[in-house]
Design an enzyme around this catalytic site. Sequence first.
Site, PDB file in Angstrom:
ATOM      1  N   LEU A  30       0.811  -1.216   0.000  1.00 49.66           N
ATOM      2  CA  LEU A  30       0.000   0.000   0.000  1.00 49.66           C
ATOM      3  C   LEU A  30       0.844   1.265   0.000  1.00 49.66           C
ATOM      4  O   LEU A  30       0.411   2.310  -0.452  1.00 49.66           O
ATOM      5  CB  LEU A  30      -0.939   0.010   1.212  1.00 49.66           C
ATOM      6  CG  LEU A  30      -2.006  -1.090   1.239  1.00 49.66           C
ATOM      7  CD1 LEU A  30      -2.779  -1.034   2.550  1.00 49.66           C
ATOM      8  CD2 LEU A  30      -2.951  -0.930   0.057  1.00 49.66           C
ATOM      9  N   GLY A  31       2.039   1.189   0.534  1.00 46.88           N
ATOM     10  CA  GLY A  31       2.892   2.369   0.578  1.00 46.88           C
ATOM     11  C   GLY A  31       3.878   2.272   1.718  1.00 46.88           C
ATOM     12  O   GLY A  31       3.857   1.336   2.518  1.00 46.88           O
ATOM     13  N   SER A  32       4.774   3.260   1.779  1.00 47.04           N
ATOM     14  CA  SER A  32       5.774   3.263   2.842  1.00 47.04           C
ATOM     15  C   SER A  32       6.147   4.690   3.181  1.00 47.04           C
ATOM     16  O   SER A  32       5.870   5.625   2.434  1.00 47.04           O
ATOM     17  CB  SER A  32       7.025   2.481   2.415  1.00 47.04           C
ATOM     18  OG  SER A  32       7.619   3.093   1.281  1.00 47.04           O
ATOM     19  N   GLY A  33       6.762   4.833   4.337  1.00 49.26           N
ATOM     20  CA  GLY A  33       7.195   6.147   4.791  1.00 49.26           C
ATOM     21  C   GLY A  33       8.173   5.970   5.928  1.00 49.26           C
ATOM     22  O   GLY A  33       8.640   4.863   6.194  1.00 49.26           O
ATOM     23  N   GLY A  34       8.462   7.078   6.617  1.00 47.50           N
ATOM     24  CA  GLY A  34       9.424   7.015   7.704  1.00 47.50           C
ATOM     25  C   GLY A  34       8.982   6.126   8.845  1.00 47.50           C
ATOM     26  O   GLY A  34       9.789   5.661   9.626  1.00 47.50           O
ATOM     27  N   GLY A  36       7.236   3.187   8.498  1.00 45.01           N
ATOM     28  CA  GLY A  36       7.118   1.775   8.154  1.00 45.01           C
ATOM     29  C   GLY A  36       6.433   1.572   6.824  1.00 45.01           C
ATOM     30  O   GLY A  36       6.019   2.520   6.157  1.00 45.01           O
ATOM     31  N   LYS A  55       0.895  -3.207   9.011  1.00 46.88           N
ATOM     32  CA  LYS A  55       1.904  -2.163   9.034  1.00 46.88           C
ATOM     33  C   LYS A  55       3.173  -2.740   9.635  1.00 46.88           C
ATOM     34  O   LYS A  55       3.183  -3.209  10.771  1.00 46.88           O
ATOM     35  CB  LYS A  55       1.428  -0.949   9.824  1.00 46.88           C
ATOM     36  CG  LYS A  55       2.336   0.241   9.595  1.00 46.88           C
ATOM     37  CD  LYS A  55       1.633   1.553   9.781  1.00 46.88           C
ATOM     38  CE  LYS A  55       2.553   2.695   9.338  1.00 46.88           C
ATOM     39  NZ  LYS A  55       1.992   4.009   9.649  1.00 46.88           N
ATOM     40  N   ASP A 155       0.185  13.587  14.363  1.00 46.80           N
ATOM     41  CA  ASP A 155       0.454  13.549  12.923  1.00 46.80           C
ATOM     42  C   ASP A 155      -0.840  13.698  12.126  1.00 46.80           C
ATOM     43  O   ASP A 155      -1.115  12.913  11.216  1.00 46.80           O
ATOM     44  CB  ASP A 155       1.170  12.246  12.562  1.00 46.80           C
ATOM     45  CG  ASP A 155       1.884  12.320  11.206  1.00 46.80           C
ATOM     46  OD1 ASP A 155       2.024  13.435  10.672  1.00 46.80           O
ATOM     47  OD2 ASP A 155       2.287  11.264  10.693  1.00 46.80           O
TER      48      ASP A 155
END
Length: 281
Positions: A30-34, A36, A55, A155
Amino acid sequence: YFSTPSKRERITDLTDGLVLDGKYKVIGRLGSGGQGTAYLALVDDGQTHHEVVLKEYVLPVHKGTAIMEVTLDKLKKEVELLQRLDHPSIVKCLGYFVEDYRGYVILEYIDGESLKEMVTTLGPLTEEQVVEIGIKCCDILDYLHSCDTPIIHRDITPDNILRELSGEIKLVDFNVAHQLEGNATATVVGKHCYLPPEQFRGKPVPASDLYALGGTMHYLLTGCDPEPITASSPRSIRGALSPAIDDVIAKATCPKLAGRYETARDMRKELGVLGGKLLPH
């Protein structure tokens, strides 16, 4: 900590079709970021058959170390905290498991899109739409901030508010990874243009979420991220907006705490006046 690390079985992203914990079949990234990487998975344990979000958080590869034990303990406590939350507009946390030195938080799958994606596709929203979203977000924040131990999301951004196909919204991403780190260098989390000064100093308070909500509303009305550490004025970009909505967002994003709304209920009340939806007595 400096002992020879064990080897992970997998050093790349999870592949479609892989089964984790004996019942979670990965069907997409689905996606990633800082914080996880998130995967869509199908649960098939012989009794249930539905989609969830996994996640993933990479854990220290040091068997038997105190760091691993502390990290897992904090992961467990954070998940238990999220599982106690009971609000229709907060994504449900269903549990967690650990496999191959990675922690996986199991979350409810929301069929919809983020407000960021919505604005990217359709352009800025109407004032009425944004007031309605703001009221719903204030209700969520009022719930979180009113818990026995107040929960500060830290956030709130257009990326972390999802809109279901039904039109309802869901707040996601409670930054489990930030909780895991548990040290002074990990206290600043979130997209910088949505963070108030006190959060940069590592001292977020409930009103910090209101600053981020004001910045989010600015984005929804203009399609532009707010200026960091500045009271936002969407009307300066989109002149047709009412002075009233501009005033609410300016107050929510006041860099000084003394000039900001004290509570989500206070902000919700003013938005309710704008939307003709006064708080019930």
